[in-house]
Design a protein around this motif. Structure first.
Motif, PDB file in Angstrom:
ATOM      1  N   ALA A 300       4.479   3.452  -7.226  1.00  0.00           N
ATOM      2  CA  ALA A 300       4.801   4.467  -6.227  1.00  0.00           C
ATOM      3  C   ALA A 300       3.610   4.729  -5.315  1.00  0.00           C
ATOM      4  O   ALA A 300       3.756   4.770  -4.079  1.00  0.00           O
ATOM      5  N   ILE A 301       2.429   4.909  -5.881  1.00  0.00           N
ATOM      6  CA  ILE A 301       1.235   5.180  -5.070  1.00  0.00           C
ATOM      7  C   ILE A 301       0.924   3.989  -4.178  1.00  0.00           C
ATOM      8  O   ILE A 301       0.568   4.145  -2.995  1.00  0.00           O
ATOM      9  N   ALA A 302       1.083   2.775  -4.705  1.00  0.00           N
ATOM     10  CA  ALA A 302       0.813   1.578  -3.908  1.00  0.00           C
ATOM     11  C   ALA A 302       1.776   1.469  -2.733  1.00  0.00           C
ATOM     12  O   ALA A 302       1.375   1.124  -1.610  1.00  0.00           O
ATOM     13  N   HIS A 303       3.034   1.760  -2.964  1.00  0.00           N
ATOM     14  CA  HIS A 303       4.011   1.635  -1.886  1.00  0.00           C
ATOM     15  C   HIS A 303       3.886   2.775  -0.868  1.00  0.00           C
ATOM     16  O   HIS A 303       4.185   2.581   0.317  1.00  0.00           O
ATOM     17  N   LEU A 304       3.446   3.955  -1.286  1.00  0.00           N
ATOM     18  CA  LEU A 304       3.154   5.002  -0.313  1.00  0.00           C
ATOM     19  C   LEU A 304       2.027   4.563   0.616  1.00  0.00           C
ATOM     20  O   LEU A 304       2.095   4.768   1.839  1.00  0.00           O
ATOM     21  N   ALA A 305       0.987   3.968   0.039  1.00  0.00           N
ATOM     22  CA  ALA A 305      -0.115   3.465   0.869  1.00  0.00           C
ATOM     23  C   ALA A 305       0.368   2.351   1.794  1.00  0.00           C
ATOM     24  O   ALA A 305      -0.028   2.287   2.967  1.00  0.00           O
ATOM     25  N   GLY A 306       1.248   1.491   1.280  1.00  0.00           N
ATOM     26  CA  GLY A 306       1.794   0.425   2.109  1.00  0.00           C
ATOM     27  C   GLY A 306       2.625   0.966   3.257  1.00  0.00           C
ATOM     28  O   GLY A 306       2.557   0.463   4.389  1.00  0.00           O
ATOM     29  N   ALA A 307       3.419   2.001   2.985  1.00  0.00           N
ATOM     30  CA  ALA A 307       4.229   2.609   4.040  1.00  0.00           C
ATOM     31  C   ALA A 307       3.337   3.222   5.118  1.00  0.00           C
ATOM     32  O   ALA A 307       3.635   3.134   6.317  1.00  0.00           O
ATOM     33  N   GLN A 308       2.229   3.845   4.699  1.00  0.00           N
ATOM     34  CA  GLN A 308       1.303   4.435   5.673  1.00  0.00           C
ATOM     35  C   GLN A 308       0.709   3.359   6.585  1.00  0.00           C
ATOM     36  O   GLN A 308       0.625   3.535   7.808  1.00  0.00           O
TER      37      GLN A 308
END
Length: 435
Positions: A300-308
């Motif tokens: 989840a944290i990795a994909h939030l960073a990816g979305a940003q």
């Protein structure tokens, strides 16, 4: 009168689920409510089922879904021992999963976000089986002017929804789809026109689905989402069908179907490489929310960073559906952090979402403020919670949204125990006065 055989299969399933008869009845009623049905079964009803009584076919499907969600494995209608042989064969044969032709009303026997349904991996080969009848059947011929008309009304409905909620726009859009666009799908048209019409109709169906979602018409919303998905796949346009899968994931998450929400988000994310950067960020952020709800913090944290990162690269882009901006990403971050147990982090993210949210997006601002209030209350911040709820009330006179109405209902319930407080009393008085 024919002797009924006791339903041993159902008794075994209830033992596996560790459910009493009342527990099972309550779960069936709950699944039905998601599909827009009002049922009032109780433990006496379940006793009759255990004794061999067969309920209506749509109730059998609801019972199977309730048991599937409880046991976390696929339980078919036939497995419950409740289905009549002909009904069980019809449901297991998949005919109940047919989609609407925009006269959405009867939704078949598959409940909302049933464990029996999974996002398709390939476009349907036969448009007639896709659930929206698009075959050429003679009569009037459709041209580009028809398609342009359908494309022109989309921003009208979207803007109305953002500013005033779904209640005013929903009847007009669903009627437009049923009476105007559906006949165009059945008419003859050149291949290039038909391709563009499929995309335009998919986007309109997506919007209708979201309006139904905002109105708590979840069964109808899912029917429109499935129609939008099939039309987008028939058009071969991932910019249509990937946002639909993401939106279905949002609805499944909202209804508490965590596994289905993750599967739908993953299906949307598989299309990210074929999407404009903005839409890729859109689906990646929802994947993070779904992963967080299933306890996968690292992903989840990795994909939030990816979305940003994707959002930062998408400057200047826009999309007819699946639009995205910093406020939306902050809201996804808040949902993910809340699911991971980080209340303060979720509060900070929602505060950022409100700061970035355009003033015209009034319904989204109200929903966000209501969620912020609930998180503040969960952290013991009564005064801050009330301040956020006052912001919701500021928007209410201009909105017709079932989600906002639900938020106010929850507010009254949660503040009942502290209604004498000096910060709570003015808020509840304002609610009572309708201001």
């Amino acid at each position: 009168m024919a002797k009924r055989d006791p339903n041993g299969r159902l008794r075994t399933l209830l033992a596996e689920a560790r459910w009493s008869g009342q527990d099972f009845a309550r779960a069936v009623n709950g699944v039905a409510a998601e599909a827009g049905l009002t049922l009032s079964y109780d433990r006496t009803s379940v006793s009759h089922w255990l004794a061999g009584t067969k309920p209506p076919a749509h109730v059998v499907a609801l019972a199977a879904e309730a048991l599937s969600l409880r046991t976390r494995r696929r339980i078919a209608a036939a497995d419950t021992g409740l289905a009549r042989p002909s009904a069980a064969a019809r449901t297991e044969g998949g005919q109940a999963d047919a989609g609407p032709d925009f006269g959405v009303g009867a939704l078949g026997e598959i409940p909302v976000y049933s464990s029996a349904w999974r996002p398709p991996q390939e476009p349907p080969q036969d448009p007639e089986r896709a659930g929206v009848r698009t075959g050429r059947r003679g009569g009037a011929r459709i041209g580009l002017d028809h398609v342009r008309a359908a494309e022109a009304v989309l921003p009208v409905f979207r803007n109305s929804d953002m500013m005033f909620g779904s209640g005013l726009a929903r009847p007009a859009l669903t009627a437009y789809l049923a009476t105007t666009v559906a006949p165009w799908l059945r008419a003859d048209a050149p291949p290039s026109v038909r391709h563009r019409l499929l995309g335009a109709t998919s986007r309109l169906a997506y919007t209708a689905a979201f309006l139904c979602f905002d109105g708590n018409q979840h069964g109808v919303a899912q029917a429109y989402y499935r129609a939008a998905l099939r039309l987008g796949r028939e058009a071969g346009d991932p910019q249509c069908h990937a946002p639909v899968l993401r939106a279905m994931s949002v609805q499944a998450h909202h209804l508490g179907h965590r596994t289905q929400a993750l599967e739908l988000a993953q299906a949307a994310a598989r299309e990210a490489g074929r999407l404009p950067t903005l839409q890729a960020a859109f689906v990646t952020g929802q994947l993070a929310v779904a992963e967080a709800a299933c306890g996968d913090r690292r992903a989840a944290i990795a994909h939030l960073a990816g979305a940003q990162k994707l959002l930062e690269r998408s400057e200047g882009q826009s999309a007819p559906i699946g639009d995205y901006h910093q406020a939306a990403l902050c809201h996804q971050e808040a949902e993910a952090l809340a699911a991971l147990g980080d209340g303060p982090g979720a509060i900070a993210a929602l505060g950022a979402s409100l700061r970035h949210r355009p003033p015209a997006e009034r319904r989204a601002r109200a929903v966000t403020a209501a969620r912020l209030a609930e998180l503040h209350l969960g952290q013991g911040h009564l005064e801050r919670a009330c301040a956020a709820w006052h912001e919701v009330l500021d928007a209410v006179p201009q909105l017709e949204s079932a989600r906002v109405t639900d938020a106010l209902r929850r507010m009254r319930g949660r503040l009942r125990a502290v209604r004498a407080s000096g910060v709570v009393r003015p808020l509840l008085e304002r609610v009572a006065a309708g201001t």
